[in-house]
Design an enzyme around this catalytic site. Sequence first.
Site, short mmCIF file in Angstrom:
data_model
loop_
_atom_site.label_atom_id
_atom_site.label_comp_id
_atom_site.label_asym_id
_atom_site.label_seq_id
_atom_site.Cartn_x
_atom_site.Cartn_y
_atom_site.Cartn_z
N THR A 199 0.86 -1.19 0.00
CA THR A 199 0.00 0.00 0.00
C THR A 199 0.90 1.24 0.00
OG1 THR A 199 -1.61 -1.23 1.28
CG2 THR A 199 -1.85 1.17 1.26
N LEU A 223 -6.50 -8.12 0.99
CA LEU A 223 -6.74 -9.26 1.89
C LEU A 223 -6.94 -8.80 3.34
CD1 LEU A 223 -4.10 -10.05 3.85
CD2 LEU A 223 -3.20 -10.87 1.71
N ARG A 224 -7.71 -9.62 4.05
CA ARG A 224 -7.91 -9.37 5.49
C ARG A 224 -7.15 -10.43 6.27
NH1 ARG A 224 -13.92 -10.83 5.41
NH2 ARG A 224 -12.96 -12.28 3.96
N LEU A 248 -19.97 -1.79 11.53
CA LEU A 248 -20.70 -0.89 12.44
C LEU A 248 -20.71 -1.47 13.85
CD1 LEU A 248 -23.83 0.38 10.43
CD2 LEU A 248 -21.74 1.63 11.00
N ALA A 281 -19.55 -1.13 17.38
CA ALA A 281 -18.91 -0.17 18.28
C ALA A 281 -18.00 -0.91 19.25
CB ALA A 281 -19.98 0.59 19.04
N GLY A 282 -16.95 -0.25 19.69
CA GLY A 282 -16.04 -0.90 20.64
C GLY A 282 -14.78 -0.10 20.80
N CYS A 286 -2.56 -1.76 9.08
CA CYS A 286 -3.05 -1.10 7.86
C CYS A 286 -3.87 0.17 8.13
CB CYS A 286 -3.87 -2.07 7.02
SG CYS A 286 -2.83 -3.37 6.29
N LYS A 323 -2.22 3.43 9.94
CA LYS A 323 -1.11 4.08 9.21
C LYS A 323 -1.57 4.53 7.82
CE LYS A 323 0.89 0.35 6.59
NZ LYS A 323 0.59 0.34 5.18
N LYS A 375 -7.19 -7.86 16.13
CA LYS A 375 -8.44 -8.53 15.80
C LYS A 375 -8.26 -10.02 16.01
CE LYS A 375 -8.14 -8.73 10.76
NZ LYS A 375 -8.95 -8.99 9.64
P1 NAD Z 1 5.22 -7.25 7.10
O1 NAD Z 1 5.99 -6.31 7.94
O2 NAD Z 1 4.54 -8.44 7.73
O3 NAD Z 1 6.16 -7.85 5.94
C1 NAD Z 1 7.04 -7.08 5.21
C2 NAD Z 1 8.25 -7.97 4.86
O4 NAD Z 1 9.08 -7.29 3.91
C3 NAD Z 1 9.13 -8.29 6.06
O5 NAD Z 1 9.28 -9.71 6.16
C4 NAD Z 1 10.47 -7.62 5.72
O6 NAD Z 1 11.60 -8.31 6.23
C5 NAD Z 1 10.42 -7.64 4.21
N1 NAD Z 1 11.31 -6.70 3.55
C6 NAD Z 1 11.60 -5.41 3.86
N2 NAD Z 1 12.45 -4.88 2.96
C7 NAD Z 1 12.72 -5.84 2.05
C8 NAD Z 1 13.51 -5.90 0.87
N3 NAD Z 1 14.21 -4.85 0.45
N4 NAD Z 1 13.57 -7.05 0.18
C9 NAD Z 1 12.87 -8.14 0.60
N5 NAD Z 1 12.09 -8.14 1.70
C10 NAD Z 1 12.02 -7.00 2.41
O7 NAD Z 1 4.16 -6.37 6.33
P2 NAD Z 1 2.72 -6.82 5.71
O8 NAD Z 1 1.67 -6.75 6.73
O9 NAD Z 1 2.91 -8.07 4.94
O10 NAD Z 1 2.46 -5.59 4.72
C11 NAD Z 1 3.18 -5.44 3.52
C12 NAD Z 1 2.47 -4.40 2.67
O11 NAD Z 1 1.19 -4.88 2.32
C13 NAD Z 1 2.23 -3.05 3.36
O12 NAD Z 1 2.32 -2.02 2.42
C14 NAD Z 1 0.79 -3.18 3.86
O13 NAD Z 1 0.19 -1.93 4.03
C15 NAD Z 1 0.19 -3.95 2.71
N6 NAD Z 1 -1.01 -4.73 3.04
C16 NAD Z 1 -1.00 -5.50 4.17
C17 NAD Z 1 -2.14 -6.24 4.48
C18 NAD Z 1 -2.20 -7.05 5.76
O14 NAD Z 1 -3.31 -7.47 6.11
N7 NAD Z 1 -1.09 -7.29 6.44
C19 NAD Z 1 -3.27 -6.19 3.65
C20 NAD Z 1 -3.21 -5.42 2.49
C21 NAD Z 1 -2.07 -4.69 2.20
#
Ligand code: NAD
Length: 458
Positions: free
Chosen positions: A133, A165-166, A265, A267-268, A275, A278, A337
Amino acid sequence: MKNSSDMTTSRPRLTVIGTGYLGATHAAAMAELGFEVMGVDVDPDKIDRLSQGILPFHEPELPELLTKHLSTGRLRFTTSIEEAGAFGDIHFIAVGTPQKDGEGAADLSYVDAAVEAIANAATHNCVIVGKSTVPVGTARRLQALVEKVKKTNVEISFAWNPEFLREGFAVQDTLAPDRLVVGTNSDLAITALRFVYQDALSRGTPFIATDFETSELVKVAANAFLATKISFINAFSEVTEKVGGDIRTLADAIGHDARIGRRFLNAGVGFGGGCLPKDIRALQARVGELGLDHTMAFLHEVDSINLRRRERVIDVAHSLLNGVNEKKIAILGTTFKPNSDDVRDSPALDIAARLYGQGADVRVFDPKGMENSAKRFPRLTYSRSLVDAVEGADLVLLLTEWEEFRKMDPNHIGGLVGSKVIVDGRNVLDVVEWESADWQYHALGRKSIHANPSILAT
Ligand code: NAD
């Protein structure tokens, strides 16, 4: 040299760069769809564990998929970006974009580094697809970076394909997404991604091809909308609390309107995780840079309402216990969650830490979040079980709605605690059942039977 017909006649090989919650799920799900996949991460410990079939975090269904495709040989992991550059035809970028320290803006250093490294390492024509993101404008900037650093004999197409994804449902959401969004100026990237996602597309999943900017904005708009919906109901819960109304009945009633809908909806204690918080802060920061601060000013209020819920629980605890110093407080739930071990920006863990800081004897239990919570706040007392946590408690705070807590028997728990006082921070318990078992029951925005006996009639 791959061109658009090669992408669909021979199966492209995929890499996923960043193997956290998003990347590990994406890698295993792509293997399930029949692709050869290489997961890449800079964290050797993570890669070591994944290679042994050990998932470094909790996500239902993912351990089975990981083990299955390590065995089929379709899934492997490495720390070597050079290996990935030689292997992959389509490289997915799934690294983190956390909030910068002390600022609302997103830290793009990981995404920049990952894109630069893979563009530089690619030995043959390929597609780079961002899934992280990111603030609007990032994809276009990164496409220019790719052109600058790639080998001269290699052509690289570029696309942004945000992920929706969730956590807790990540495998299903990846295998059967409700929509696919791709921002690009490359026909080859569209062809390649239509091929990768053909399984979902054959079932009628909408595929929205658009420009970079719209694709980036779709993701943050979805998260801003969901955050707003949660804070909307929580703002109303402040009013129902004041006037003695019932927020759950209000949410049910407005949720029957199909234009509004009942989901999000509840409440809590509000939203948290890696995500929503930030992402709404990064969006405000980005529109500020674009000179449009006023357009997203309401998100500042969405954030404030959300953070006020945490304060409210702490205030309720103080007033119920006449001060929290040395009082035994059982905290049920630390993850943001249920069905996840993710404690990033978790309201539950934040409340636990603050009550501890105010002198309370806090006993914490979470079915999956103990290890991550203890890493973040080692000084809290971590109980072995729900029973252990509530033993002798002056107050029970239910802060994450795990099934184990929703199903608690008020009579059984009532025999263990010091005082039968509970705050239902997620509005998930049955007030009648708990009050009938002689508990003093409190929920955010919701009246108790004692406060108004008419609730028994509903
Ligand atoms: P996370 O912190 O669990 O995983 C990120 C991974 O990237 C880590 O393992 C880290 O070591 C690795 N990393 C960092 N720099 C790197 C590099 N240069 N080369 C290779 N690996 C590297 O994060 P996440 O929750 O998986 O989120 C990742 C992205 O996806 C974010 O932008 C987040 O906003 C987005 N996102 C997350 C979710 C979710 O539910 N977690 C859902 C949709 C979107």
